[in-house]
Scaffold this active site. Structure first.
Site, short mmCIF file in Angstrom:
data_model
loop_
_atom_site.label_atom_id
_atom_site.label_comp_id
_atom_site.label_asym_id
_atom_site.label_seq_id
_atom_site.Cartn_x
_atom_site.Cartn_y
_atom_site.Cartn_z
N ARG A 15 0.63 -1.61 0.46
CA ARG A 15 -0.73 -0.42 0.17
C ARG A 15 1.03 0.65 -0.26
O ARG A 15 1.21 1.18 1.15
CB ARG A 15 -1.10 0.08 0.96
CG ARG A 15 -1.89 1.45 1.30
CD ARG A 15 -3.05 1.08 2.07
NE ARG A 15 -3.26 -0.26 1.69
CZ ARG A 15 -4.79 -0.54 2.91
NH1 ARG A 15 -5.49 0.15 3.55
NH2 ARG A 15 -5.03 -1.99 2.30
N SER A 63 -8.41 -0.07 -0.19
CA SER A 63 -9.18 -0.20 1.01
C SER A 63 -10.20 1.64 1.13
O SER A 63 -10.57 1.71 -0.17
CB SER A 63 -8.63 -0.65 2.14
OG SER A 63 -9.96 -0.76 2.95
N HIS A 64 -9.98 1.74 2.36
CA HIS A 64 -10.45 3.07 2.42
C HIS A 64 -9.21 4.78 2.30
O HIS A 64 -9.51 5.52 2.43
CB HIS A 64 -11.00 2.82 4.04
CG HIS A 64 -10.10 3.00 4.79
ND1 HIS A 64 -9.57 1.58 4.88
CD2 HIS A 64 -9.20 3.60 5.80
CE1 HIS A 64 -8.64 1.87 6.35
NE2 HIS A 64 -8.48 2.81 6.32
N LYS A 90 -3.55 -6.74 -2.24
CA LYS A 90 -3.85 -7.48 -1.51
C LYS A 90 -3.47 -9.09 -2.04
O LYS A 90 -3.79 -8.81 -3.59
CB LYS A 90 -4.84 -7.58 -0.86
CG LYS A 90 -5.30 -6.50 0.10
CD LYS A 90 -6.39 -6.93 0.44
CE LYS A 90 -6.59 -4.85 1.84
NZ LYS A 90 -7.97 -5.18 2.22
N ASP A 149 -16.86 -0.40 3.50
CA ASP A 149 -15.61 0.73 3.16
C ASP A 149 -15.78 0.48 1.23
O ASP A 149 -16.06 -0.05 0.82
CB ASP A 149 -14.49 0.32 3.75
CG ASP A 149 -14.31 -1.55 3.60
OD1 ASP A 149 -14.19 -2.00 3.23
OD2 ASP A 149 -13.36 -1.54 3.76
N ASP A 162 -13.18 -1.08 -0.94
CA ASP A 162 -12.97 -2.52 -1.34
C ASP A 162 -13.98 -3.56 -1.12
O ASP A 162 -14.38 -4.81 -1.10
CB ASP A 162 -11.64 -3.29 -0.98
CG ASP A 162 -11.31 -3.65 0.09
OD1 ASP A 162 -11.45 -2.67 1.19
OD2 ASP A 162 -10.61 -4.34 0.01
N ASP A 176 -14.95 -5.02 1.64
CA ASP A 176 -15.18 -6.45 2.30
C ASP A 176 -15.30 -6.22 3.63
O ASP A 176 -15.20 -7.49 4.42
CB ASP A 176 -13.06 -6.56 2.01
CG ASP A 176 -12.84 -5.75 2.38
OD1 ASP A 176 -12.70 -4.80 3.66
OD2 ASP A 176 -10.97 -6.53 3.38
N ARG A 177 -16.06 -4.82 4.37
CA ARG A 177 -15.94 -5.03 5.89
C ARG A 177 -17.38 -3.81 5.60
O ARG A 177 -18.20 -3.29 4.86
CB ARG A 177 -15.83 -3.31 6.49
CG ARG A 177 -14.12 -3.75 6.73
CD ARG A 177 -13.08 -3.16 7.68
NE ARG A 177 -12.66 -1.48 6.99
CZ ARG A 177 -12.83 -0.74 7.65
NH1 ARG A 177 -12.69 -0.94 9.01
NH2 ARG A 177 -12.24 0.23 6.66
N HIS A 186 -15.10 -6.64 10.17
CA HIS A 186 -14.28 -8.29 9.48
C HIS A 186 -14.58 -8.94 9.60
O HIS A 186 -14.61 -9.57 11.01
CB HIS A 186 -12.53 -7.77 9.63
CG HIS A 186 -11.76 -6.88 8.00
ND1 HIS A 186 -12.10 -7.27 6.49
CD2 HIS A 186 -10.92 -5.93 8.67
CE1 HIS A 186 -10.84 -6.05 6.53
NE2 HIS A 186 -11.24 -5.42 7.67
#
Length: 488
Positions: free
Chosen positions: A22, A114-115, A124, A264, A266, A268-269, A356
């Site tokens: 990242r 992500s965020h 990832k 979020d 991506d 995933d949350r 998560h």
């Protein structure tokens, strides 16, 4: 390649961290760097695990960030140059990439930050079956080899380079999730979904609606910020920050909705708010979903399933899991620890305070959308509003995570130990150091516990407090903070 002194190689430690890649584009992450990481990923992770006679393959997806396609293309070139076939699935959520890795049985790479703000991107990485690649499971070796490739040049392509093909897996992803939780018989629900201009705007219509050609569900979805926009023009796609939930909370009340869901960047949350616009804690969601998974296991004749929770989730999680005849297992904070413990324990479900949620039936990986389906099924399978349903999973009062910047972390921690452990100023306590310092008075009266963890990257101490009532929580919180923030 010529030999280069290690000190002369590019330093990628600021880009390739403990669990993922990242950084800012293009100064830290650009096409050249992505190409080197792709080649290194091939050599370190992909090729060593190829079964004799089988092709080496990797699946790659990306979120809506403008830099994604160029970085994916370069990464794919690095893989193909080492003889690895690449399947590009294009736009997807992170759990969509995990699904592809699990279904196809091949390693994967998800391009997302992500965020993080628009100028960031990242990767990832996972092994076949969505198994994570972290610092201790190959990522540090990928980093070192990528640095060498950047310093000395990526080797010339092998005699038979890999191919690059495209495949759309959104419909398969949506059908797979629908197959795990049946919503067809629930009462009609109005659902506001805030995608924050992230990938939830792509996956929600497919899973909750008919966007992927699946049958209509008894859901009326009210979309907020479904337009894919990696500049995040409305608010950050980070629902962990209360300010980023405000629009969703207002919309739920204005539309008279039964529930609100926030994803979020991506996707995933997943965060949940009730019909009043009040947030439902991720610990409550962990308890609710965990009990559903326990019941499913027990109905199938599998007794004593395991549920994972990290050490700053609410005490209600182990309480209810144990009462249901299952085994709660407490872990450190961080998805790599949860995923490792999930696989080791063959746990059916795991949850974190950061929203998560991990499922054995989803390749032991995290997926916010599957957690959302469980909540919708639980809500729609009974007549009461979400606030009443969630109340039983939120009996205690928590402080949330409070950060304190301190000059001397060790000294601040020592003051807390002196007051609570050595002198036992608040009465007899139990302690452990699984992750930071946890001090518990849960077996006494009044009931409370706190955890104090040091940041790995900054001079910060992170405090989480939970108690049986608000007055006690506030007292413990204020007393510990006074010790932490005391001037030397």
């Amino acid at each position: 390649m010529s030999e280069t002194n290690r000190d002369e190689l590019p330093d990628l430690t600021g880009l390739i961290k403990a669990y993922d890649v990242r950084g800012t584009v293009p100064d830290q992450l650009n096409a050249e760097v992505a190409r080197a990481i792709g080649a290194a990923f091939a050599e370190v992770v992909v090729l060593p695990e190829v079964t004799a006679g089988q092709p080496a393959r990797v699946v790659i997806g990306n979120d809506m960030r403008p830099s994604g396609p160029e970085l994916v293309g370069a990464f794919a070139e690095g893989l193909a140059g080492r003889g690895v076939d690449v399947i590009r699935i294009g736009l997807c959520s992170t759990d969509g990439l995990y699904f592809a890795s699990g279904k196809l049985g091949i390693p994967g790479a998800m391009f997302t930050a992500s965020h993080n703000p628009a100028e960031y991107n990242g990767i990832k990485l996972c092994r076949a079956g969505a198994r994570p690649v972290g610092q201790d499971s190959g990522l540090s070796d990928v980093r070192d080899l990528a640095a060498r490739y950047l310093g000395e040049g990526v080797p010339a392509a092998v005699s038979e380079p890999g191919t690059v093909t495209e495949q759309d897996m959104l419909a398969d992803y949506a059908a797979f999730l629908r197959g795990l939780v049946d919503l067809s018989g629930i009462r009609p629900l109005k659902v506001v979904v805030d995608a924050g201009n992230g990938m939830g705007g792509y996956t929600a219509p497919a899973v909750l609606g008919t966007g992927a050609g699946l049958p209509e569900l008894p859901l009326e979805v009210v979309p907020l910020y479904f337009e894919l926009d990696g500049t995040f023009p409305n608010h950050e796609a980070n629902p962990l920050e209360p300010k980023n939930l405000v629009d969703l909370q207002k919309a739920v009340v204005e539309h008279g909705a039964d529930i609100g869901l926030a994803f979020d960047g991506d996707a995933d949350r997943c965060f949940v708010v009730d019909e009043n616009g009040d947030p439902v804690s991720p610990s409550a969601i962990t308890a609710l979903v965990g009990l559903r998974e326990i019941a499913k296991e027990q109905a199938a004749g599998r007794s004593n399933p395991t549920i994972i929770h990290n050490l700053i989730t609410s005490q209600v999680v182990p309480d209810l899991v144990s009462a249901a005849g299952a085994t709660p297992v407490r872990t450190r904070v961080g998805h790599s620890f949860i995923k490792a413990q999930m696989a080791q324990s063959q746990a059916v479900f795991g949850g974190e305070h950061s929203a998560h949620y991990y499922f054995r039936d989803f390749f032991f990986a995290d997926t916010g959308m599957l957690a959302a389906l469980h909540v919708l099924a639980a809500l729609g399978g009974q007549p009461h509003p979400l606030s009443a349903l969630a109340e039983q999973y939120q009996p205690y009062v928590a402080s949330g995570e409070i950060n304190s910047r301190v000059e001397d972390v060790a000294a601040a921690r020592a003051r807390v130990i002196q007051a609570y452990v050595t002198e036992q100023g608040a009465g007899p306590v139990t302690t452990d150091e699984l992750d930071g310092l946890t001090v518990s008075h849960w077996d006494g009266h009044p009931q409370w516990w706190f955890n104090l963890r040091a940041s790995n990257t900054e001079p910060l101490l992170r405090l989480n407090v939970e108690a049986a009532d608000e007055d006690i929580m506030e007292k413990v919180r204020d007393d510990v903070l006074a010790l932490v923030r005391q001037e030397n």
